[in-house]
Design an enzyme around this catalytic site. Structure first.
Site, mmCIF file in Angstrom:
data_model
loop_
_atom_site.group_PDB
_atom_site.id
_atom_site.type_symbol
_atom_site.label_atom_id
_atom_site.label_comp_id
_atom_site.label_asym_id
_atom_site.label_seq_id
_atom_site.Cartn_x
_atom_site.Cartn_y
_atom_site.Cartn_z
ATOM 1 N N ARG A 27 6.528 123.526 133.795
ATOM 2 C CA ARG A 27 5.485 123.864 134.752
ATOM 3 C C ARG A 27 5.983 123.521 136.155
ATOM 4 O O ARG A 27 6.898 122.717 136.320
ATOM 5 C CB ARG A 27 4.197 123.109 134.438
ATOM 6 C CG ARG A 27 4.340 121.600 134.372
ATOM 7 C CD ARG A 27 3.015 120.912 134.045
ATOM 8 N NE ARG A 27 3.194 119.472 133.912
ATOM 9 C CZ ARG A 27 3.524 118.853 132.775
ATOM 10 N NH1 ARG A 27 3.690 119.557 131.660
ATOM 11 N NH2 ARG A 27 3.674 117.540 132.738
ATOM 12 N N ARG A 59 10.514 100.864 134.830
ATOM 13 C CA ARG A 59 10.403 102.168 135.493
ATOM 14 C C ARG A 59 11.123 102.170 136.835
ATOM 15 O O ARG A 59 11.692 103.188 137.239
ATOM 16 C CB ARG A 59 8.934 102.538 135.696
ATOM 17 C CG ARG A 59 8.207 102.934 134.417
ATOM 18 C CD ARG A 59 6.759 103.281 134.696
ATOM 19 N NE ARG A 59 6.612 104.461 135.517
ATOM 20 C CZ ARG A 59 6.595 105.711 135.045
ATOM 21 N NH1 ARG A 59 6.742 105.933 133.740
ATOM 22 N NH2 ARG A 59 6.433 106.739 135.859
ATOM 23 N N GLU A 63 13.717 132.450 140.047
ATOM 24 C CA GLU A 63 14.041 132.284 138.630
ATOM 25 C C GLU A 63 13.767 130.837 138.232
ATOM 26 O O GLU A 63 13.983 129.915 139.023
ATOM 27 C CB GLU A 63 15.514 132.625 138.379
ATOM 28 C CG GLU A 63 15.879 134.066 138.716
ATOM 29 C CD GLU A 63 15.133 135.059 137.856
ATOM 30 O OE1 GLU A 63 15.036 134.836 136.628
ATOM 31 O OE2 GLU A 63 14.644 136.074 138.404
ATOM 32 N N GLU A 100 0.040 114.261 144.599
ATOM 33 C CA GLU A 100 -0.663 113.668 143.461
ATOM 34 C C GLU A 100 -0.090 112.318 143.043
ATOM 35 O O GLU A 100 -0.740 111.558 142.315
ATOM 36 C CB GLU A 100 -0.638 114.623 142.256
ATOM 37 C CG GLU A 100 -1.474 115.888 142.414
ATOM 38 C CD GLU A 100 -0.867 116.893 143.375
ATOM 39 O OE1 GLU A 100 -1.633 117.543 144.113
ATOM 40 O OE2 GLU A 100 0.381 117.011 143.400
ATOM 41 N N ASN A 101 1.115 112.010 143.491
ATOM 42 C CA ASN A 101 1.762 110.756 143.070
ATOM 43 C C ASN A 101 1.052 109.511 143.604
ATOM 44 O O ASN A 101 1.259 108.405 143.088
ATOM 45 C CB ASN A 101 3.232 110.729 143.491
ATOM 46 C CG ASN A 101 4.113 111.610 142.638
ATOM 47 O OD1 ASN A 101 5.191 112.019 143.064
ATOM 48 N ND2 ASN A 101 3.682 111.921 141.419
ATOM 49 N N ASP A 153 12.379 115.339 137.273
ATOM 50 C CA ASP A 153 11.426 114.720 136.350
ATOM 51 C C ASP A 153 12.156 113.914 135.271
ATOM 52 O O ASP A 153 13.235 114.306 134.818
ATOM 53 C CB ASP A 153 10.592 115.820 135.686
ATOM 54 C CG ASP A 153 9.354 115.282 135.000
ATOM 55 O OD1 ASP A 153 8.981 114.120 135.258
ATOM 56 O OD2 ASP A 153 8.753 116.030 134.202
ATOM 57 N N SER A 156 4.090 122.160 138.613
ATOM 58 C CA SER A 156 3.486 120.921 139.114
ATOM 59 C C SER A 156 3.284 120.919 140.631
ATOM 60 O O SER A 156 3.600 119.954 141.308
ATOM 61 C CB SER A 156 4.328 119.703 138.687
ATOM 62 O OG SER A 156 4.296 119.558 137.281
ATOM 63 N N HIS A 159 13.655 104.992 138.520
ATOM 64 C CA HIS A 159 13.526 105.641 139.829
ATOM 65 C C HIS A 159 14.786 105.439 140.674
ATOM 66 O O HIS A 159 15.256 106.362 141.342
ATOM 67 C CB HIS A 159 12.310 105.083 140.571
ATOM 68 C CG HIS A 159 11.000 105.484 139.966
ATOM 69 N ND1 HIS A 159 10.704 106.782 139.622
ATOM 70 C CD2 HIS A 159 9.891 104.749 139.647
ATOM 71 C CE1 HIS A 159 9.483 106.848 139.120
ATOM 72 N NE2 HIS A 159 8.965 105.624 139.117
ATOM 73 N N ASN A 185 12.363 110.170 135.239
ATOM 74 C CA ASN A 185 12.836 108.818 135.557
ATOM 75 C C ASN A 185 12.199 107.767 134.653
ATOM 76 O O ASN A 185 12.883 106.867 134.136
ATOM 77 C CB ASN A 185 12.537 108.474 137.016
ATOM 78 C CG ASN A 185 13.373 109.269 137.991
ATOM 79 O OD1 ASN A 185 14.376 109.861 137.632
ATOM 80 N ND2 ASN A 185 12.934 109.290 139.237
ATOM 81 N N GLY A 186 10.884 107.870 134.480
ATOM 82 C CA GLY A 186 10.179 106.895 133.648
ATOM 83 C C GLY A 186 10.594 106.963 132.192
ATOM 84 O O GLY A 186 10.791 105.929 131.540
#
Length: 233
Positions: free
Chosen positions: A187, A33, A200, A67-68, A20, A189, A37, A22-23
């Site tokens: 989270r 962006r 863990e 979801e992407n 998580d 996700s 990536h 990149n943007g």
């Protein structure tokens, strides 16, 4: 803890990474962006090379979620082209690299050309005995569980924990030990939901394109300090 001490202690057999940031990395450095990536893809290649050299067994990375697809159409198109490009690179390098590469997720939604390249890459590397790299593309943990349960139901097989586990996308991989998430978010996700039941968790503020093997050692060092009880006491 030094690298030597970390590598001499028991390592997590299977590490999952939510790549998580990149943007946010691109925004931080006043870049597009797309640059973020691409820099993230390059960070993954560096990490895989270093982990392979250090003898890690299995890595699963979250490349593109179910979801992407909701993102801006141009960004989705770029991400798909980037995935296509890097799958081709892995194909070109398959003879000199000993990694075994699998793609997990619902690949039926991908374009035929990309599906063909994925199948070719998996065939080229299936007999390699180096680190197993699972690349999650069009992957969602809920979708994975539904697909596994649906397969059992359609074939008249009782839906049990062992049955679902044997039909998960990661059935070929060792149990998940450690999940790392970059960029400060805390989270899952929709990533490896079933597998993460007793894994863990480690979160870092480092943005994914800046993530290096030294950051992985930090996560592994924390993992090695934890007392894993698996609900037994």
């Amino acid at each position: 803890m030094s690298k030597k001490n970390i590598l001499n202690a028991p390592l997590p057999r299977h590490i999952g990474i939510i790549m998580d940031g990149n943007g946010r990395w691109a925004k931080k450095y006043l870049m597009k962006r797309e640059v973020g990536h691409r820099s993230g893809a390059q960070a993954l290649k560096r990490l895989v090379k270093a982990m392979t050299a250090d003898g890690f067994e299995c890595l699963t990375v979250y490349a593109f979620s179910t979801e992407n697809w909701k993102r801006d159409e141009a960004e989705v198109r770029y991400l798909m082209s980037l995935i296509h490009e890097y799958i081709q690179q892995y194909i070109d390098e398959a003879k000199k690299d000993n990694n075994r590469i699998r793609v997990i997720g619902d690949t039926s939604a991908l374009k035929e050309g990309l599906r063909d390249k994925i199948e070719h890459l998996e065939e080229l590397t299936q007999n390699n005995d180096g680190m197993l790299l699972n690349i999650a593309i069009n992957y969602g943990g809920r979708d994975e569980i539904v697909r596994a349960a649906s397969h059992l139901a359609k074939n008249g097989i009782d839906i049990t924990e062992s049955g679902i586990e044997s039909h998960l996308d990661t059935a070929h991989a060792p149990p998940l030990d450690l999940v790392i998430r970059t960029s400060g978010e805390m989270r899952l996700s929709n990533f490896l939901l079933w597998q993460a039941a007793y894994a863990e968790l480690y979160c870092t503020d480092v943005l994914w394109p800046d993530f290096k093997i030294s950051h992985l050692y930090d996560a592994v060092a924390q993992f090695q300090k934890r007392d894993r009880r698996f609900g037994g006491r």
